[in-house]
Design an enzyme around this catalytic site. Structure first.
Site, PDB file in Angstrom:
ATOM      1  N   SER A 264      35.034  24.967 -34.694  1.00 40.88           N
ATOM      2  CA  SER A 264      34.222  25.748 -33.763  1.00 40.88           C
ATOM      3  C   SER A 264      32.743  25.497 -34.017  1.00 40.88           C
ATOM      4  O   SER A 264      32.356  24.886 -35.009  1.00 40.88           O
ATOM      5  CB  SER A 264      34.513  27.237 -33.948  1.00 40.88           C
ATOM      6  OG  SER A 264      33.911  27.671 -35.153  1.00 40.88           O
ATOM      7  N   LYS A 265      31.942  25.992 -33.099  1.00 34.88           N
ATOM      8  CA  LYS A 265      30.496  25.845 -33.218  1.00 34.88           C
ATOM      9  C   LYS A 265      30.015  26.465 -34.533  1.00 34.88           C
ATOM     10  O   LYS A 265      29.127  25.937 -35.188  1.00 34.88           O
ATOM     11  CB  LYS A 265      29.850  26.551 -32.032  1.00 34.88           C
ATOM     12  CG  LYS A 265      28.361  26.592 -32.096  1.00 34.88           C
ATOM     13  CD  LYS A 265      27.785  27.137 -30.824  1.00 34.88           C
ATOM     14  CE  LYS A 265      26.594  28.027 -31.055  1.00 34.88           C
ATOM     15  NZ  LYS A 265      25.758  27.706 -32.202  1.00 34.88           N
ATOM     16  N   ARG A 266      30.650  27.574 -34.908  1.00 29.71           N
ATOM     17  CA  ARG A 266      30.235  28.245 -36.149  1.00 29.71           C
ATOM     18  C   ARG A 266      30.431  27.350 -37.386  1.00 29.71           C
ATOM     19  O   ARG A 266      29.634  27.387 -38.308  1.00 29.71           O
ATOM     20  CB  ARG A 266      30.976  29.567 -36.318  1.00 29.71           C
ATOM     21  CG  ARG A 266      30.063  30.761 -36.019  1.00 29.71           C
ATOM     22  CD  ARG A 266      30.837  32.035 -35.893  1.00 29.71           C
ATOM     23  NE  ARG A 266      31.781  31.929 -34.798  1.00 29.71           N
ATOM     24  CZ  ARG A 266      33.046  32.286 -34.846  1.00 29.71           C
ATOM     25  NH1 ARG A 266      33.556  32.767 -35.949  1.00 29.71           N
ATOM     26  NH2 ARG A 266      33.843  32.164 -33.794  1.00 29.71           N
ATOM     27  N   ASP A 269      27.487  25.097 -37.518  1.00 27.79           N
ATOM     28  CA  ASP A 269      26.277  25.791 -37.987  1.00 27.79           C
ATOM     29  C   ASP A 269      26.343  26.002 -39.494  1.00 27.79           C
ATOM     30  O   ASP A 269      25.391  25.779 -40.224  1.00 27.79           O
ATOM     31  CB  ASP A 269      26.147  27.167 -37.312  1.00 27.79           C
ATOM     32  CG  ASP A 269      25.923  27.031 -35.809  1.00 27.79           C
ATOM     33  OD1 ASP A 269      25.531  25.920 -35.386  1.00 27.79           O
ATOM     34  OD2 ASP A 269      26.151  28.011 -35.082  1.00 27.79           O
TER      35      ASP A 269
END
Ligand code: GLU
Length: 520
Positions: A264-266, A269
């Site tokens: 996921s994007k998380r 990050d």
């Protein structure tokens, strides 16, 4: 066999995740391999999830990656235009009506509030509501209402949806080219909405109708759509299109680097890598997500990396041009199980591509970067192709990204502004000043100044002063570059030239001896 036609059908609900780029890529490779067509269709029937800028982002991402459709939004019309579902609205209703007329779908008048009450009630009883063959008998729809009442409600403009009438307890088979035969009992399915009260088809209806009308032969998409496939098979059957139903392939998920769950994007990050091809600024929150393009990735390296996320080449080759990918690609070698994303390997691919790029080409790209970054006046020898190619040659084994040439090699463009303190305090001895003065003096009058000449002279002076080269070599590196480690010393010295080296020695001698005494 009819001509292969495949499509990438994203919904413009946000930036394209790298998993989406992989889906587009596999469609593209499959089409090219079979001499077929690859279409980009924008599935924008869900107005609530529409995000401005997302469509352009998708198009730009595909262009950057070199995954160009033959037909579709942003890439030119073909015989099946338009390719944006919101422009095809007039098409879908007739198919929903046909399904109703033939008893395979029905009007449902239940309001959202009524269904919500039911959902909550069942939730409280720890069960879940589903509109299906059992519950539909007790709800407000054209199965429970009389024909006259249905007609009356429609004429009165009552809001309604059209739902598929899923049969009870039947087996539906989905033939998947990656997973084999997937069998589902219809009792596990619900009566999905096909046509919404706002006059828009849902994804399921629009997707099947368009695949049929656009003569799609193979549907290659993410695993998250596998649960919808039995419903799609039923729609093909009820619409009388089973004969030309596309063959399905559901691609494996992209997993987090540790393999625990979907990437996921998380994760990006948290672990510092992009999960999007290009930078994306959320139009609502203003939040910025980084992309591979802006992180200085070579598009072909990025494509090569994603190609191998879930597909196994026939041999052990890892570096593939697009043409080689097309040659070797087959859906049979796409794995069923999720593919772990490896951020280090991603960098490795870029490094490999960088090393395969000609020094001349890299030098050309470096020219304007170096000029801007170090304010080098045009005409300066540091901006000549010859000089920059040597910079590239010195650094190529030490960089993974093009931007690192000017960062890691700053001392090849400008003199150091500081000196490695640890090396200076550890190595500097009184008397070394004389040694470097002597080097400066000798270098200054040399007419031939190759790496070998500079090295021989350096060693000769050291020997004459009873110094071992090991005592002064690292200091010399610090004097020239500021850093205790870096590119090969004497080739660097040759590149900078004797004048510049003398200049750097002179300046360093104003600072380094004091640095050493201050610390001791
Ligand atoms: N619009 C769907 C998506 O956003 C397409 C799924 C499919 O390819 O059928 O992924």
């Amino acid at each position: 066999m009819s001509k292969v036609r495949v499509r990438f059908a994203p919904s413009p609900t946000g930036p394209l995740h790298i998993g989406g780029v992989r889906t587009a890529l596999y469609n593209y490779l499959f089409a090219k391999k079979h001499g077929g067509d690859f279409i980009l269709r924008i599935e924008d029937t869900d107005q609530n999830r529409f995000v401005p800028g997302a469509e352009d982002y998708i198009i730009e991402s595909l262009k950057w990656a070199g995954i160009c459709p033959n037909e579709g939004v942003g890439f030119g019309d073909g015989p099946h235009k338009p390719y944006r579902q919101s422009e095809r609205m007039a098409i879908y209703r007739q198919y929903a009506e046909k399904l109703v007329d033939e008893g395979n779908a029905y009007y449902a008048f239940d309001t959202e509030e009524e269904l919500d009450i039911l959902r909550k009630k069942l939730e409280a009883e720890k069960s879940a509501f589903s509109y299906n063959s059992t519950t539909r008998k007790h709800l407000v729809n054209s199965i429970t209402l009389s024909d006259e009442e249905v007609e009356r409600r429609i004429q009165a403009g009552d809001s309604f949806v059209i739902r598929i009438k899923i049969p009870e307890n039947e087996t539906v088979l989905v033939h998947d080219l990656i997973r084999g035969e997937v069998s589902v009992n219809t009792s596990q399915l619900d009566d999905k909405v096909l046509f919404k009260s706002d006059g828009m088809p849902t994804y399921h209806l629009a997707n099947v109708v368009d695949d049929y009308l656009m003569k799609i032969t193979h549907v290659i998409r993410g695993e998250e759509w596998l649960p919808s496939a039995p419903l799609h098979v039923l729609l093909y059957r009820y619409l009388g299109w089973e004969e030309v139903m596309p063959k399905f392939s559901h691609l494996p998920l992209l997993l987090k680097p540790d393999g625990n769950g979907k990437l996921s994007k998380r994760d990006g990050d948290r672990l510092g890598f992009p999960v999007f091809p290009l930078n994306w600024k959320d139009p609502q929150t203003g939040e910025l997500s980084s992309g591979y393009r802006e992180r200085d990735y070579i598009p072909a390296a990025f494509v090569n990396m994603i190609a191998l996320l879930g597909w196994h080449p026939s041999g052990d080759q890892e570096i593939f041009t697009m043409d080689e990918l097309i040659q070797d690609f087959s859906l049979e070698r796409v794995s069923k199980s999720g593919a772990k994303f490896d951020p280090d390997k991603t960098k490795w691919f870029n490094e490999q591509y960088l090393r395969r790029t000609s020094h001349r080409e890299l030098a050309v790209q470096l020219m304007s970067i170096a000029q801007d970054k170090y304010q080098i006046p045009s005409g300066d020898r540091r901006l000549t192709g010859d000089y920059l190619e040597k910079v590239v040659a010195l650094l190529i084994e030490r960089v993974q990204f093009e931007s690192e040439f000017s960062d890691k090699g700053s001392y090849l463009f400008v003199e150091p502004t500081s000196y490695d303190e640890a090396v200076v305090t550890k190595k500097w001895k009184a008397g070394f000043e004389d040694f470097f003065q002597k080097v400066m003096q000798e270098y200054g009058s040399m007419t031939s100044f190759t790496a070998a000449d500079a090295e021989a002279k350096f060693k000769e002076i050291a020997a004459a002063m009873n110094l071992k080269p090991g005592e002064v070599l690292q200091l010399f590196r610090v004097i020239v570059s500021g850093a205790g480690a870096g590119v090969e010393l004497f080739p660097m010295v040759e590149l900078l030239g004797n004048e510049e080296i003398c200049n750097r020695i002179e300046k360093s001698l104003l600072v380094i001896p004091q640095m050493a005494t201050a610390k001791s």
